[in-house]
Scaffold this active site. Structure first.
Site, PDB file in Angstrom:
ATOM      1  N   HIS A 119      14.161 -14.610  15.826  1.00 32.69           N
ATOM      2  CA  HIS A 119      13.710 -13.990  17.081  1.00 32.69           C
ATOM      3  C   HIS A 119      14.876 -13.708  18.031  1.00 32.69           C
ATOM      4  O   HIS A 119      15.539 -14.601  18.492  1.00 32.69           O
ATOM      5  CB  HIS A 119      12.688 -14.921  17.741  1.00 32.69           C
ATOM      6  CG  HIS A 119      11.732 -14.221  18.672  1.00 32.69           C
ATOM      7  ND1 HIS A 119      11.020 -13.086  18.324  1.00 32.69           N
ATOM      8  CD2 HIS A 119      11.338 -14.508  19.938  1.00 32.69           C
ATOM      9  CE1 HIS A 119      10.241 -12.718  19.326  1.00 32.69           C
ATOM     10  NE2 HIS A 119      10.409 -13.553  20.319  1.00 32.69           N
TER      11      HIS A 119
ATOM     12  N   SER B  26      11.836  -9.700  22.799  1.00 34.70           N
ATOM     13  CA  SER B  26      10.432 -10.081  22.706  1.00 34.70           C
ATOM     14  C   SER B  26       9.598  -9.161  23.626  1.00 34.70           C
ATOM     15  O   SER B  26       9.761  -7.945  23.537  1.00 34.70           O
ATOM     16  CB  SER B  26      10.298 -11.566  23.079  1.00 34.70           C
ATOM     17  OG  SER B  26       9.112 -12.118  22.591  1.00 34.70           O
TER      18      SER B  26
ATOM     19  N   ASP C  35      11.782 -13.846  11.487  1.00 31.02           N
ATOM     20  CA  ASP C  35      10.918 -13.914  12.665  1.00 31.02           C
ATOM     21  C   ASP C  35       9.583 -13.237  12.359  1.00 31.02           C
ATOM     22  O   ASP C  35       9.562 -12.035  12.048  1.00 31.02           O
ATOM     23  CB  ASP C  35      11.616 -13.180  13.821  1.00 31.02           C
ATOM     24  CG  ASP C  35      10.753 -13.070  15.066  1.00 31.02           C
ATOM     25  OD1 ASP C  35       9.731 -13.777  15.172  1.00 31.02           O
ATOM     26  OD2 ASP C  35      11.120 -12.259  15.952  1.00 31.02           O
TER      27      ASP C  35
END
Lengths: 530, 530
Positions: B488, B212, B463
């Site tokens: 994710h 991320s 995601d």
């Protein structure tokens, strides 16, 4: 005329900061440590010998064009609103200052035509007024027509007219703290991106050029901002002169080697001079006699001033040991080191060695013969260029020692001394490993073997700064161009009718490689995204 | 127990900042703009639904190990003295704070043996306590034995226990101003370099890992500090979610597509819910009835709270649409989007659509069935994680709009609104183009085609963040690994016995590529410098 003193101050700025233990020198008479005998750090930047003569007319065509007459300058002057601090969002950070940049669009192939827009050639300014660098980088003007290039010269923050706090810019760490290389690189990135947008030239490739510290910036810029510049030509950029990468004695060994290569006698005379000087200058009578011999305009108060005057002449002449007559630091003949040694060698062996050294050094200060006396101790800062001393007290820690093998009195770089000097002078302590942490340098051949592209490191081996440069090819497109007889960013000087074949060839290779980058760029852009 | 709330807060941090026009939403009842109806920016980070249930035990082995018992944690905790500002030398800049990092040396092949030292695998921490990231990156623990790797997890400045000004760190731009990605990257470079020296492991190659925002940092770190890290694995890193690079509607279009791909009815029910909710919640009676239907612990005051509660469930479930049961944001079954849509599709067509949506969303909040009621409006900041909101008001401007094609009410990102909100909330205005100027992003395939190496960008297409990621190979060694069914940073999760073949294969490829970098590194180092 106005530009002339700059010529002598700038490269000295770069060098002066590396002198071993300068503060102690100003306060101590214990010879031989430390050498050379110089003022506290903050005065080193100002070490310009003000000669009492009319300067001869400048010889390079662009220097001439850039002299006092505004109309004749080959560029227009602009200012860009730049934020003070790109890496924080503190309240101070968004303070705007105006950064100067120069533009020449005479040769530019503008966007919108049948052919793609010509490239943007950007000079990443170093430690001084950008007009001085623009007028001393004739190479860019010489090659612009071939490329249809737009020329842009960006002034480095805190120099010239780009002082964020005006006259207060050098007041304290509160203001000077924003004078760093990383901020300067971000300035360049922001200005270039904005300028291209304003010119509707987003698709035009950018190549950055820089010499000396400006060359360091150019190569780092390509490495950190590959999305802004497709390549960099870094001339005489000592990016490896940090930490323990390059032997600390290599700079002064290289200066000494230049003289030794001309004549062993020349080397030996200079090497023997320092002790004799100190001995003779140990009392007022001696200082008076030496002042006469050195044709000092005023009686010199410290023997270190003589040493420093000689040191300046011998060291800077090595840097600018150009193959043609030039007026970069001073007006000098072709191959001035050879000329200095000829002067020394012409003396009878029995002559006074101090007189030999003085006469040789006079070539540097008085080649045209117009000086009636020399100012050995007057120093001021007419151009506000002392910023490099701050940089040398913060990021730019380039350790230099002087070995027994050199022609200068031996000395050891002492980091703690530097740090204490900096604290006393500026209220700041250096971060000695920051440059290698931020930009690398150790094992650069391994690190960049499979990373990065499109950088030329050019060096001339007569220039002692070459020892801290990249001297071997790293990959097929990170290239070292080395000339045995070249000097400090010789390739960036305007072409002259007397240029030897090897510098013509070096510039030809540079043009060819840069053309290759541009062609490759257009080819890549024409391909569909894969 | 202690770590559990973090699980739900963190990824939300990353997302919350991109909601369109949040401030206006809190103060306006003009439907449908803007959506979702959220508190002012500085509260968004705190949007954690506090469930009144005992959490089930954490399922991943390392999460279990990292729970409250200090002895069981698979790492030791350390603190490194770090300077506040790496890019200036102002008086504040050298203030030291202590940066937390975690070390696991269980599997490390130490220097000094017959074989070369094992590599150093560094997780470049993102917006939260590093212990949370360490316990959620089981992949690194799983592969460490094979590599003989030292594991290091570095906390991002201003998060967790690495707050430079302690409890005052989030007080104002005077303190928060130093919370930037560039400072964080320099922190990493300095800490890694120092740690390797202290361990006599200078020759050990470093590979950085991040998911991320941490993945963005990892890829940028490899690009900016190639002399510190030989490669980067950037998982679900939306480095192209800036400026105009990625279409602004792509994130919510992707969320919607996840639901549509399961069932058109599911998509249509959710899409129709928002208007109905607003209509019913337009008076106190309606709010009371809705509160009962939503099993609210306290009567809800604003209809936007229902919308936001549903929005959170549908959006985050798309992010964590994992193929196995997992407890990343919440305890969820395998393929939770499919499960939600099954719940909706099981209702008779004539049933209340709000009830359908509520029941589906309950899967997110109450899969284990232990909740007796839901806190829809209570928000606090038990972990001091609101720093991301500052980052979203300064550097991290990721514009997001919601299109007509999505299952959410349409809205347009308005930069001026964001800027004004930020100014009101934090006293700061964003620099919306800074990220692309500093790190690039436009035409990344062209820019990095011949520059840089050794980066893996991994993404799972379930995601929605994948849309802002690098999804195609850029060169032979800047690689995109994409899984159609991944979510994710799924690849970073601990392996489980139920992992489908395609995620096993993705991880296998990652290990193989990283092994290739390390082998190449040792081979290059063994060669004489050319």
């Amino acid at each position: 005329m106005a530009a002339a003193p700059l010529l002598a101050v700038l490269p000295l700025l770069l060098l002066a900061a590396f002198l071993p233990s300068p503060t102690a020198a100003a306060h101590s008479s214990n010879y031989p440590k430390p050498f050379p005998p110089v003022a506290p750090l903050h005065l080193q930047a100002l070490r310009h010998q003000h000669h009492q003569r009319a300067r001869s007319s400048l010889d390079a065509k662009y220097i001439a064009a850039a002299a006092n007459s505004t109309a004749a300058k080959p560029f227009t002057k602009h200012f860009f609103p730049q934020e003070l601090d790109h890496f924080t969002f503190t309240p101070n950070s968004s303070m705007v200052f105006y950064q100067k940049y120069l533009v020449n669009d005479t040769f530019w192939r503008r966007p919108g035509g049948k052919q793609p827009a010509g490239p943007v050639f950007v000079y990443t300014g170093n430690e001084g007024d950008i007009e001085w660098f623009a007028t001393n980088t004739g190479f860019m003007f010489d090659v612009a027509p071939k490329f249809g290039a737009l020329l842009v010269f960006i002034e480095h923050r805190f120099y010239g007219e780009s002082k964020p706090f005006g006259n207060d810019s050098y007041k304290s760490p509160e203001t000077l703290g924003y004078l760093t290389s990383t901020q300067a690189l971000a300035d360049f990135a922001i200005l270039i991106t904005s300028l291209k947008q304003n010119l509707s030239a987003e698709a035009a490739p950018v190549v950055v050029f820089g010499g000396s510290y400006g060359g360091m910036l150019a190569s780092w810029f390509r490495l950190k901002y590959p999305h802004v510049a497709i390549g960099a030509l870094a001339s005489s950029a000592p990016i490896l002169q940090f930490d323990y990468i390059t032997p600390w004695t290599s700079f002064y060994d290289a200066v000494s080697q230049d003289y030794k290569s001309e004549s062993l006698n020349c080397f030996n005379v200079i090497k023997a001079t320092w002790d004799v000087l100190v001995e003779r200058g140990s009392n007022d009578t001696g200082l008076l006699e030496l002042s006469k011999m050195f044709r000092a305009c005023k009686t010199v108060k410290s023997v270190y001033s003589f040493q420093n005057w000689l040191w300046t002449a011998f060291t800077y002449t090595a840097m600018v040991d150009y193959p043609t007559p030039a007026n970069f630091l001073e007006n000098l003949p072709a191959y001035p080191v050879k000329e200095m040694c000829k002067i020394i060698d012409r003396f009878p062996a029995s002559a006074d060695i101090v007189d030999k050294a003085f006469t040789a050094a006079s070539l540097y200060y008085n080649y045209t013969g117009s000086e009636t006396c020399f100012q050995l101790e007057d120093e001021d800062d007419p151009h506000g260029l002392s910023g490099w001393q701050w940089q040398a007290c913060t990021e730019m820690i380039m350790p230099m020692s002087i070995s027994n093998q050199s022609m200068f009195p031996p000395s050891e770089f002492d980091y703690n001394d530097r740090s204490d000097d900096c604290f006393v002078t500026w209220g700041v302590r250096p971060r000695p490993h920051w440059i290698t942490t931020e930009y690398g340098g150790y094992k650069i051949d391994k690190v960049l073997k499979r990373f990065g592209s499109n950088i030329i490191f050019s060096n001339g081996m007569r220039d002692p700064w070459s020892r801290g440069g990249v001297l071997k090819n790293i990959s097929s497109n990170i290239i070292a161009l080395v000339t045995e007889k070249g000097a400090h960013h010789l390739d960036f000087r305007s072409e002259t009718k007397d240029d030897p074949e090897w510098v013509i060839e070096q510039r030809r290779q540079e043009v060819q490689i840069i053309q290759g980058w541009i062609d490759q760029y257009h080819q890549d852009m024409a391909e569909m995204s894969s």
